[in-house]
Structure formats: C-alpha cells, structure tokens
Design an enzyme around this catalytic site. Structure first.
Site, mmCIF file in Angstrom:
data_model
loop_
_atom_site.group_PDB
_atom_site.id
_atom_site.type_symbol
_atom_site.label_atom_id
_atom_site.label_comp_id
_atom_site.label_asym_id
_atom_site.label_seq_id
_atom_site.Cartn_x
_atom_site.Cartn_y
_atom_site.Cartn_z
ATOM 1 C CE LYS A 88 50.800 32.006 38.701
ATOM 2 N NZ LYS A 88 50.501 32.255 37.282
HETATM 3 N N1 GLU Z 1 47.402 30.945 35.868
HETATM 4 C C1 GLU Z 1 47.012 31.617 34.667
HETATM 5 C C2 GLU Z 1 48.131 32.543 34.204
HETATM 6 O O1 GLU Z 1 49.277 32.369 34.545
HETATM 7 C C3 GLU Z 1 45.639 32.268 34.765
HETATM 8 C C4 GLU Z 1 45.486 33.344 35.804
HETATM 9 C C5 GLU Z 1 44.053 33.824 35.980
HETATM 10 O O2 GLU Z 1 43.149 33.346 35.300
HETATM 11 O O3 GLU Z 1 43.877 34.681 36.853
HETATM 12 O O4 GLU Z 1 47.910 33.431 33.427
#
Ligand code: GLU
Length: 408
Positions: A100
């Site tokens: 992240k």
């Molecule tokens: N931000 C989204 C989540 O928390 C999507 C992450 C992604 O598509 O890699 O799952």
C-alpha cells in the site's frame, strides 16, 4: 490504539495455529519505502511532500495495493493497509502479495496541474521499487483513473517502453479494464448476496445506511437502491442525509458529481455524521476511513449487519462488542476485495495485450468473489468462529504455505 496496532490485534484474535516463524513474518513488512519528493507549485515555489510505499509480503506474488492521497496518511496507517491487502489477495486467491502507498496531502487543495506534477514526482521517487512483476499500485481514497494514467505514463517514460501493467485502475483509454471503477461496490454487493440467506434479509424489510460517498460508497448505495432496498441515510466528509422512506440515490450521485459534496434535495433531513452511526437499519455500510466503529459506537449501533466496504472500519474492541450484541460483521478483506479482483483482471489483460468485454470481466470477478464468500461461510460454520476470523484463517493458511517455501 493506532491503526496498525488494531490490525495486529485482529491477527492475534484470529486464534491461528501456524508455524511461529510464519506468524513473525506476517507481523512485519518486508520493506518500507519513505520518500520526500519535490513538487513545483503553480506559484513557482517548490514544496516537498511525504510519501510511502509499504511492501508487506510477496510470498504469493507481486505486492499489490492502492495509493492513498489524504492528510491523515502516515507510515502506521500505510503499514496496516498493506497488511490487510496481503490477507485480502490471499483470501480471494489471486496471485498477488500485499502493499500500500500514500501521500500525506489533501488533493482538493491542489490545482489539476499541481496534482499531475505531484503524482509524477512521487512515481519517480518510488520507480525503482514498483513494476508489473514487482509491485503494482492502484487507486484508493482520493486517487482516480486519471492519477493512475499519470503514474503509468511516468513509469513507462522511465523504463523506456509502454508498461501499462505497472498500475491498475487506469482509464479505459490507457489500458484500464471494463468494470474497474465500479468493482469495489459491485464486489461488496456480490458478497452481501452470498450471505443474504444466512442473514435473512430482503429488500422489503432491510434498510441500508452508507457512510462515505466516494467511489465505493456511491456504487454500493446505487446497487442497493437499484435492487429495491431503501437506502435511508448516506454521508460524506461534509455531512449526512436521512430519509426514513429511502433516499433518491441516483439524484444524490448527480449532485455529488456536479458539486463535489452531498446536499439535501427536498424531503431529506440533514443530520450530523455522528448521528448517522446510530440510525436503525438492516445493513450499515462503512465506506470511508478506518476506525469509525469504536466501542461507544458498537454499544449503540442499531444495525443487524455491518458490511465493511472501507478498510479497517471496526476497531478490535468494537468487534468484540458487536459479536456479543449479535451484530454480524462481513469483514473488509472479503467485502471490499472486488476492487483488487478486477485490478488483477486488468493486470492480466495488460500482460497479454487484450481488452475483455465487461461481461467477461464481471463473470470472472463474480466467480472469484462468490467462491471466497462461500469459503468464509463454510469456515465460520465449521469452526464456529466469526466471519473475520474465518477470513483470516483462510488467508493465513494460504500465506503460510507460500511463506514456508521461502524459508527453505
Ligand atoms: N485500494 C483498493 C483496496 O483497498 C484496491 C487495491 C487494488 O486494486 O490493488 O482494496
């Protein structure tokens, strides 16, 4: 308690019997990238911004997870979010690890040009740790397909050839997938459907409250509305609206698109964000930030089910209170996994240079989400544990198998 401490408490509460060495690995990030990067502002002055990319675990595949642009971003939050991404990808059984990232900024304070320069400068700052086989960012809170296009373009310039698979959630014109922008809400609805007979809910009786009216919140509200449920309250960071007979969700989506915020059409009551949490409803859908369901809220919330579209909306203490009070929690790592699932399908399409029709994307994502939901239902029943514990069990078992191989 910090967000990261809360995430670790969840892991501890899952009561897992795995190899201690695996457990120790899962409690730590593999790499934390912390950058301060320059952005030239419209007034000609250069300012520095703080960004992070946390790569939690890649035993199953490349690190995967969104990039958040928000004033609250810090390393503690990004660590928690990357840990949850690791479990989420393992739970829905897609070949990714978890990561992240984020930048500490309120993007609403930037002009479009400043936002583009910030995105490109941040991409340059982390360019040596991302890549289609290494770490694949995506949208999260306040990040859009346009921002993903800038990231993919900047990265492609650095490596010298088009590399759309370096990020997902791009616009269709730049290699994005059909269905990605609505995927998180759609996935949550598919999971809700899979749980519905177990929960005994139907559109005639179950009312819905949605906290957060960004990408995912709007879509889940729209889907419930579309399927005949009365969505009685919604909120964004500016305020909340309530109508016990049901709100006109398509009209509110239009208002939000035009003005950037929710405002009340006739016959709608404006209420405080605080009181939204206490409106009696069948399903409460937190779709904003983490930690909103705290013990005080858990004691008073009048929902039968909580469908966690946000990441980490329920604190561990609140979770135990909800469990005692018989409020069913459908956990984030399952409920919001539709986004990363369609990200995986986008990454696949980019790698083989194809563009699939929406029907094909939806069919595949629905199968993946239904299987994961069923696995959680079965595991919870088999061991008489909560749905969160069941989801953690499935994810950690898969991760343990992959991590054990790395220790040889
Ligand atoms: N931000 C989204 C989540 O928390 C999507 C992450 C992604 O598509 O890699 O799952």
């Amino acid at each position: 308690m910090s967000v990261f401490d809360a995430a670790m408490r969840q892991l501890a509460a899952s009561d897992l019997s795995v190899d201690p060495a695996v457990f120790e690995r899962l409690k730590r990030a593999q790499r934390i990238v912390d950058v301060e990067f320059p952005v030239q502002m419209d007034n000609g002055i250069t300012q520095f911004f703080h960004g992070y990319r946390v790569q939690w675990n890649n035993a199953i595949g490349p690190y995967k997870g969104g990039m958040r642009f928000h004033p609250q971003v810090d390393v503690d939050e990004v660590k928690a979010l990357s840990f949850w991404m690791t479990l989420k990808c393992a739970l829905v059984n897609i070949p990714f690890g978890g990561g992240k990232g984020g930048v500490k900024i309120d993007p609403k304070t930037l002009s479009r040009d400043e936002l583009e320069r910030l995105t490109r400068s941040f991409t340059r700052a982390i360019s040596d740790v991302i890549g289609p086989e290494r770490d694949v960012p995506a949208p999260d809170v306040n990040t859009t397909p346009q921002i993903m296009d800038w990231m993919s373009d900047e990265y492609s310039k650095i490596v010298g050839f088009p590399t759309p698979a370096v990020v997902t959630g791009k616009s269709i014109a730049h290699g994005g997938s059909e269905g990605r922008s609505t995927a998180t809400g759609m996935g949550a609805y598919i999971v809700f459907k899979a749980f519905r007979s177990h929960l005994g809910m139907d559109p005639e009786t179950a009312t819905i409250t949605v906290q957060g009216f960004g990408n995912a919140g709007q879509e889940i509200a729209r889907l419930f509305y579309h399927h005949g449920y009365a969505v009685v309250a919604v909120s964004d960071s500016h305020g909340a609206l309530h109508n016990e007979n049901g709100l006109d969700i398509p009209a509110l989506i239009e208002i939000k698109k035009k003005t950037g915020r929710l405002s009340a059409p006739v016959s709608t009551r404006e209420i405080s964000n605080e009181s939204l949490l206490r409106i009696p409803c069948g399903v409460f859908v937190p779709s904003a930030l983490e930690g909103v369901i705290m013990p005080e809220v858990a004691e008073e919330i009048e929902a039968k089910v909580i469908l966690e579209v946000a990441n980490g909306p329920t604190t561990p203490e609140a979770d135990s209170i909800l469990q005692k009070r018989g409020v069913v929690v459908i956990p984030d790592i399952l409920a919001n996994a539709g986004g990363v699932t369609v990200s995986y399908l986008e990454w696949e399409q980019n790698r083989i240079n194809e563009h699939w029709e929406e029907h094909e994307v939806m069919t595949r994502m629905e199968a993946i989400m239904r299987d994961a939901a069923q696995a959680v239902l079965d595991m919870a029943k088999k061991h008489t544990i909560t749905f969160r514990q069941a989801a953690f069990h499935i994810a950690v078992e898969r991760l343990a198998a992959a991590i054990a191989k790395q220790y040889v």
